[in-house]
Design an enzyme around this catalytic site. Sequence first.
Site, mmCIF file in Angstrom:
data_model
loop_
_atom_site.group_PDB
_atom_site.id
_atom_site.type_symbol
_atom_site.label_atom_id
_atom_site.label_comp_id
_atom_site.label_asym_id
_atom_site.label_seq_id
_atom_site.Cartn_x
_atom_site.Cartn_y
_atom_site.Cartn_z
ATOM 1 N N GLY A 1 0.839 -1.204 0.000
ATOM 2 C CA GLY A 1 0.000 0.000 0.000
ATOM 3 C C GLY A 1 0.862 1.238 0.000
ATOM 4 O O GLY A 1 2.061 1.165 -0.256
ATOM 5 N N ASN A 2 0.257 2.372 0.270
ATOM 6 C CA ASN A 2 1.052 3.607 0.388
ATOM 7 C C ASN A 2 0.427 4.492 1.455
ATOM 8 O O ASN A 2 -0.616 4.171 2.007
ATOM 9 C CB ASN A 2 1.159 4.318 -0.964
ATOM 10 N N TYR A 3 1.083 5.626 1.714
ATOM 11 C CA TYR A 3 0.673 6.466 2.848
ATOM 12 C C TYR A 3 -0.489 7.416 2.547
ATOM 13 O O TYR A 3 -0.831 8.240 3.367
ATOM 14 C CB TYR A 3 1.854 7.312 3.323
ATOM 15 N N SER A 4 -1.079 7.346 1.364
ATOM 16 C CA SER A 4 -2.136 8.317 1.025
ATOM 17 C C SER A 4 -3.261 8.274 2.063
ATOM 18 O O SER A 4 -3.756 7.202 2.421
ATOM 19 C CB SER A 4 -2.711 7.994 -0.359
ATOM 20 N N ALA B 1 -3.915 7.608 -5.032
ATOM 21 C CA ALA B 1 -2.543 7.133 -5.215
ATOM 22 C C ALA B 1 -2.651 5.647 -5.539
ATOM 23 O O ALA B 1 -2.641 4.788 -4.648
ATOM 24 C CB ALA B 1 -1.745 7.359 -3.947
#
Length: 694
Positions: free
Chosen positions: A208-211, A276
Site C-alpha cells: 500500500g502507500n501512505y495516502s 494514489a
Amino acid sequence: MLKGKKIVLGVTGSIAAYKAAMLLRLLVKEGAEVQVVMTPFAKEFITPLTLSTLSGRPVFCDFFNASDGAWNSHVELGLWADAMIIAPATASTLGKMANGVADNLLVTTYLSMKAPVFIAPAMDLDMYAHPSTQRNVEILKGYGNIIIEAASGELASHLNGKGRLEEPENIVKAVKDFFCVSCDLKGRKVLITAGPTYEKIDPVRFIGNYSSGKMGFAIAEECARRGADVTLVAGPVSLVTPHPSINRIDVESANEMYDATVGAFPSCDVAILSAAVADYRPANQASEKIKRTASDMIIELQANRDIAATLGGMKAENQRLVGFALETNNGEINANEKLAKKNLDFIVLNTLEDKGAGFACDTNKVTIIGKDSKTEYPLKSKKEVAKDIVSHLAKLFLVLLVMLVPITASAEGEELNATVTLNASKVQGSDTEVFEQLENSLAEFINNRKWTANTYEEEERITCNFTFVVNSYANDGSFDCSLMVQATRPVYGSSYLSTIFKYEDKSIKFRYQPFDRLEFVEESVDNNLTATIAFYVYLIIGMDMDTMGELGGSEWLNKSLTIAQNAQNLGDVNWKMGSGNSNRYSIIDDYLNGAMEPVRKLMYKYHRLGLDTMYKNADNGRKAITECFELLKKAYEDRPMAYFTKLFTEYKIDEIVNVYSKCTDEEKKIVVDVLSDINPSLYKELEKITKNNN
Ligand code: CTP
C-alpha cells in the site's frame, strides 16, 4: 437557498438558547421546514411555545407526548431531515453526543440522524477550553459532524473569551454554504478517485502507500457544496462523507478502483483522479497466510492498469479529466509528461520537496498545470486547496459553456428574483429587530411590487442581490448604509449567470422606523430609500431588456433617469447632476447619452449573440464578443468621462479573461488594446489574456 429543506433544530439548556428563536426565524425565512427538538433543561431558558409558534409545528421534548401518550419518533426524524442543527450545544450535550449517552430525545434524534449535522457550541470560556470539551468536539468532528466554532466576545458570565454561540446569520450561512456555495457546478456529475489502494499479498498482508485520501475527500466535499452530484471512488481510508450529494463507492485494490471508475465515467462530466493507485500488484495472491522460511523471499509484481490513461482514451469532447502528480524530483517535467500521456485537461502537481505538501498532512502546496498555463498556489489547508482546484475546474466549464441544465428561478415575485441582505454587524448592540424588519420589508418591496406591465414567467425573473451594510444608525430611525447591487442573466442553455450590472453605492441616507411601509410613487419622489431602490430596479430591468433586444430597455431606463432627476431635491449627493461624479445620476445619464449608444448595442451583442452562442459554437460566440470591444472603444472615444464604460470593464473582466482563454492573436490584441485604454488598472487580468498560448 434552503427552500424546502427539512431541518431538525436541536436546542439545549444554555443562556444562548434565546438565539435559537432568531435562528429559527432565519431558517423559516429561507424557506426551510423546521422541527424543533429541545432538551428538558432548554425549557428553563426558552419556552416551547415561542419555538412552536415560530416553526408552526409542535416542539418535541419528551419521548412520549404527555397528553395522548404518542411516541415522538426520533428514528422518523432522522430519516425525515435534510440536516440537523444543534444550536446552542452545551458542554453536556457535546459529551453525550460524543459518547452515545442517549438519555434525552435530542441525543437519540442525533444518533438516528442520516443527514449532515451542524453543531454550534456555546458555553463559558473555561468550559469551552477544557480538554474534555475539546476532545468531544474533535470526536464529533471525526464522526463527520460540522462544527460551527463558538465566537469570541463577552459571555454571560461577563468574562471575555471564546464561547459565544456564533451569530444566527452565520449559522444559517454555514448551512447554506454546505448545501451550495455558489452552485457553479449545479447539474454537473463529478467522478473522483481518492485514497490509496491495497494490493493483497496474502489474506493478512498488502502493498500500500501512505495516502490519507484527505485531498480527494476535500475535493468531493467542495464539488458537492457547489451543486455537483459526486461519485467518490474511495480506497481504504478512515474518512467520512457527510454531504448527501456524494455517492461513495468503497474499493480496496487498483483493479476494483479501475472497474468502478471506468464504469462510472461515461455518465460523468469530469473525473478528478486524486487516488494514489498502486502501479503494481503481486502476480500471485496467496490464499493462505505465507509462512516464514529461512530463505529470502521475492514477490513477483504485475503492472496495474492506468485508470487515468484509460479515461484519457475514452474522454468525449464535452468531458474533462483532471489528474494529480506527487513528485519527489523534476516535478514540472514529470507533471507535463503525465498531462500529455494521460490526455488530461490539467494536472495538480505537489512535490514532496515542499514542506507541508503531500500525504497524511492537512496542508498542501500545489501548482496547477494546464496545456498552456501554470498557476502556483501558496501552502494552504487541503480544504482551501480543494476550493482552488474546483474553481479552476469551474472556469474550464465556463469557457466551454456547455452546461446543459436550464436554470429555474425559485423565488415568488414579479420581475425580480432578488436576495436582500442587511448587514448590521458594524452597529451591533442596536435593536436588531429594526434591522430584521427593514430587511424583510425591503425584500417584500423589491420582489412583490409589480414594476412593469409585462408578464414575467418564473424562469424569466432577473436574479439580483441588494446587499446593504449599515454604517451608522440612530434610535430616531436614521440610517446611513452602503449598498451593493448586482444583477445577472442566465446564459442560454447553461446554468452560468452573467453579471449585467454591478455597482457599489457608497452611501444612502434615509429614515426607517419599524412597521414603516415602503412605498414608491413615481410622481412624488420624497423617500430616499425607496427612490434609490426604484432607481436600481428600473435600471436593472432596462439593462436586462437591452440584453434581450437591441436598445430594448429604453422605457425602463428612462424611468430611472426620471427618478434621478426628481430626486435632486432630496439632498443626497449621490443624485447630484454633473458628469464625472461616478454616482447614481451619472450612471444613468451616461448610459442614456446618445454617444453611449454603442455600449447599449453592445449589451445585446455581447450577451445574445456572444455568450448565448458560445455553448453551440465557441468561435462564433467569441467573434461577436470581440466586435463588442470595437463598440466599447467607440463609446469611450466619444464620451471619455463616462463612468459606466469603466464600470462595465470592471465587473466583466473575469468573464472576459475566461472567454479569451482560447483565442486568436488578433482577438487578443483587440481586447487588450481596448481594455487597457479604458481601464489601465486591469493590467494584471489583461496579462493573463496576453500570456494565453493559443
Ligand atoms: N493514476 C491512475 N491509475 C494508475 C496510476 C495513476 O489513475 N494506475 C492517476 C493518479 O490518480 C494521478 C495520475 O494518474 O492522477 C498520476 O499518478 P502517478 O502515480 O503520479 O503516475 P504514474 O503514471 O503512476 O507515474 P509514476 O511513475 O510517477 O508513478
